[in-house]
Design a protein around this motif. Structure first.
Motif, mmCIF file in Angstrom:
data_model
loop_
_atom_site.group_PDB
_atom_site.id
_atom_site.type_symbol
_atom_site.label_atom_id
_atom_site.label_comp_id
_atom_site.label_asym_id
_atom_site.label_seq_id
_atom_site.Cartn_x
_atom_site.Cartn_y
_atom_site.Cartn_z
ATOM 1 N N HIS A 13 0.852 -1.190 0.000
ATOM 2 C CA HIS A 13 0.000 0.000 0.000
ATOM 3 C C HIS A 13 0.888 1.240 0.000
ATOM 4 C CE1 HIS A 13 -3.485 2.441 0.657
ATOM 5 N NE2 HIS A 13 -2.904 3.005 1.692
ATOM 6 N N LEU A 14 0.645 2.155 -0.919
ATOM 7 C CA LEU A 14 1.432 3.378 -1.030
ATOM 8 C C LEU A 14 0.629 4.571 -0.555
ATOM 9 C CD1 LEU A 14 2.916 2.921 -4.610
ATOM 10 C CD2 LEU A 14 4.032 2.418 -2.438
ATOM 11 N N THR A 15 1.299 5.511 0.048
ATOM 12 C CA THR A 15 0.651 6.772 0.382
ATOM 13 C C THR A 15 0.517 7.581 -0.902
ATOM 14 O OG1 THR A 15 2.698 7.969 0.780
ATOM 15 C CG2 THR A 15 1.746 6.772 2.661
ATOM 16 N N LEU A 16 -0.305 8.620 -0.891
ATOM 17 C CA LEU A 16 -0.456 9.474 -2.076
ATOM 18 C C LEU A 16 0.870 10.100 -2.466
ATOM 19 C CD1 LEU A 16 -3.872 11.247 -1.471
ATOM 20 C CD2 LEU A 16 -3.325 9.500 -3.160
ATOM 21 N N ALA A 17 1.638 10.535 -1.497
ATOM 22 C CA ALA A 17 2.939 11.151 -1.795
ATOM 23 C C ALA A 17 3.863 10.148 -2.471
ATOM 24 C CB ALA A 17 3.582 11.686 -0.520
ATOM 25 N N GLN A 18 3.870 8.904 -2.013
ATOM 26 C CA GLN A 18 4.714 7.884 -2.640
ATOM 27 C C GLN A 18 4.223 7.564 -4.046
ATOM 28 O OE1 GLN A 18 4.111 5.010 0.462
ATOM 29 N NE2 GLN A 18 6.230 5.204 1.177
ATOM 30 N N ALA A 19 2.913 7.462 -4.213
ATOM 31 C CA ALA A 19 2.349 7.147 -5.523
ATOM 32 C C ALA A 19 2.667 8.240 -6.539
ATOM 33 C CB ALA A 19 0.841 6.951 -5.416
ATOM 34 N N ASP A 20 2.724 9.505 -6.100
ATOM 35 C CA ASP A 20 3.049 10.613 -6.997
ATOM 36 C C ASP A 20 4.463 10.511 -7.550
ATOM 37 O OD1 ASP A 20 0.626 11.841 -7.002
ATOM 38 O OD2 ASP A 20 1.151 13.384 -5.547
ATOM 39 N N HIS A 21 5.335 9.767 -6.900
ATOM 40 C CA HIS A 21 6.728 9.671 -7.344
ATOM 41 C C HIS A 21 7.002 8.416 -8.160
ATOM 42 C CE1 HIS A 21 7.737 13.300 -5.328
ATOM 43 N NE2 HIS A 21 7.492 12.835 -4.130
ATOM 44 N N GLN A 22 6.004 7.563 -8.313
ATOM 45 C CA GLN A 22 6.183 6.408 -9.167
ATOM 46 C C GLN A 22 6.234 6.866 -10.621
ATOM 47 O OE1 GLN A 22 3.041 3.603 -8.287
ATOM 48 N NE2 GLN A 22 4.468 2.435 -7.053
ATOM 49 N N ASP A 23 6.925 6.117 -11.442
ATOM 50 C CA ASP A 23 7.102 6.500 -12.842
ATOM 51 C C ASP A 23 5.972 5.954 -13.704
ATOM 52 O OD1 ASP A 23 8.429 7.907 -14.784
ATOM 53 O OD2 ASP A 23 9.763 6.262 -15.295
#
Length: 96
Positions: A13-23
């Motif tokens: 599970h990713l936080t929104l901030a982490q998901a924003d940095h995925q490519d």
């Protein structure tokens, strides 16, 4: 006896901030638009929507045609377009 293999490994599970940095494609577009707006230096953009669509559509069409080795029927199927619409877009962007 047949065994059923899992289709994919579960993702943490990713936080929104982490998901924003995925490519992801969405995040690449988001970062590109952030850069575009930063570079405007106060100028108001015009016709942004068609510009962004063209910037996305051209490489999409190029890569799908490359993948299908130029087969427009297969490319149209992959894109969910009819062949006539694909040809119209290819002509519009000078890809035909």
């Amino acid at each position: 006896m047949n065994t059923i293999e899992p289709r994919s490994t579960p993702q943490p599970h990713l936080t929104l901030a982490q998901a924003d940095h995925q490519d992801t494609l969405r995040n690449c577009v988001r970062r590109s638009l952030n850069e575009y707006f930063r570079n405007l230096e106060g100028e108001a953009p015009n016709d942004l929507y068609p510009m962004v669509l063209a910037e996305m559509e051209i490489p999409l069409l190029e890569k799908v045609l490359e993948y299908t080795r130029g087969n427009q029927t297969k490319a149209a199927e992959m894109l969910g377009l009819n062949r006539g619409t694909l040809r119209k877009k290819l002509k519009q962007y000078g890809l035909l």
